[in-house]
Scaffold this active site. Structure first.
Site, mmCIF file in Angstrom:
data_model
loop_
_atom_site.group_PDB
_atom_site.id
_atom_site.type_symbol
_atom_site.label_atom_id
_atom_site.label_comp_id
_atom_site.label_asym_id
_atom_site.label_seq_id
_atom_site.Cartn_x
_atom_site.Cartn_y
_atom_site.Cartn_z
ATOM 1 N N HIS A 61 0.949 -1.224 0.147
ATOM 2 C CA HIS A 61 -0.102 0.118 -0.045
ATOM 3 C C HIS A 61 0.971 1.304 0.035
ATOM 4 O O HIS A 61 2.082 1.190 0.435
ATOM 5 C CB HIS A 61 -0.909 -0.143 1.235
ATOM 6 C CG HIS A 61 -1.953 -0.818 1.308
ATOM 7 N ND1 HIS A 61 -3.009 -1.126 1.966
ATOM 8 C CD2 HIS A 61 -2.138 -2.125 0.481
ATOM 9 C CE1 HIS A 61 -3.664 -2.058 1.988
ATOM 10 N NE2 HIS A 61 -3.172 -2.897 0.879
ATOM 11 N N GLU A 63 0.812 3.843 2.089
ATOM 12 C CA GLU A 63 1.319 3.959 3.284
ATOM 13 C C GLU A 63 2.342 3.255 3.771
ATOM 14 O O GLU A 63 3.464 3.810 4.326
ATOM 15 C CB GLU A 63 0.106 3.874 4.520
ATOM 16 C CG GLU A 63 -1.050 4.805 4.011
ATOM 17 C CD GLU A 63 -2.083 3.960 3.340
ATOM 18 O OE1 GLU A 63 -3.335 4.203 3.316
ATOM 19 O OE2 GLU A 63 -1.805 3.342 2.450
ATOM 20 N N CYS A 91 -5.910 1.860 6.078
ATOM 21 C CA CYS A 91 -6.786 0.591 6.449
ATOM 22 C C CYS A 91 -6.257 0.170 7.617
ATOM 23 O O CYS A 91 -5.221 0.845 8.258
ATOM 24 C CB CYS A 91 -6.193 -0.664 5.335
ATOM 25 S SG CYS A 91 -4.759 -1.227 5.331
ATOM 26 N N CYS A 94 -2.268 -0.595 7.657
ATOM 27 C CA CYS A 94 -1.267 0.709 7.476
ATOM 28 C C CYS A 94 -1.434 1.454 8.771
ATOM 29 O O CYS A 94 -0.321 2.171 8.983
ATOM 30 C CB CYS A 94 -1.918 1.277 6.228
ATOM 31 S SG CYS A 94 -1.327 0.675 4.584
#
Length: 165
Positions: A61, A63, A91, A94
């Site tokens: 991701h 992040e 999420c 993260c």
């Protein structure tokens, strides 16, 4: 990757726009268009976008990529003086990574009603982490909504829940 920013641009909108530029890079690669930057002392020290499809890695991701890059840049695992700007609410994974990194502040644009960290009943972030939401929310949610709308038109899956970020 240090990017000095002119003083007149020290705003949450400026840095969120930089994260949005990363989301557009993800879109160009066929990735879910989420982008992030990490700022330290008003300087962008890390920038990234989703790479889950490119790297065949569900943890890639935006992040996660920026946290890794920022820690490498700073030479340490704690990001207490840093701000993470991300185009979509982090999420659970993260948010937990941000907590372990003890990130000082998270600024996100659009809420993620299906997979955002706020959906869990217990606090995920470090207790000292400040959170700001809604900065450029309409611009950042528009790119994601258009992405999934186009995926459905092309016969892709129907929901964000079935597509890895």
């Amino acid at each position: 990757m240090k990017e000095q920013v002119p003083k007149r641009f020290y705003s949450e909108e400026y840095f969120m726009n930089e994260a949005l530029k990363e989301a557009h890079k993800a879109l160009a690669k066929g990735e879910v268009p989420i982008g992030a930057v990490i700022v330290s002392n008003k300087t962008i020290i890390a920038r990234a976008h989703n790479l889950t499809e490119t790297l065949h890695d569900v943890t890639a991701h935006a992040e996660m990529q920026t946290i890794t890059a920022a820690a490498s840049f700073l030479g340490g695992k704690y990001l207490t003086e840093c701000v993470l700007y991300v185009t979509l609410e982090p999420c659970v994974m993260c948010a937990a990574a941000a907590a372990w990194a003890q990130i000082g502040k998270i600024v996100y644009a659009a809420d993620d009603e299906k997979r955002g960290y706020r959906m869990v009943a217990y606090p995920l972030l470090h207790p000292k982490t400040e959170v700001v939401s809604g900065i450029m929310a309409s611009e950042c949610s528009r790119i994601i909504k258009e992405f999934f709308k186009n995926r459905r038109k092309l016969g892709g899956t129907e929901s964000h829940e079935q597509i890895p970020r």
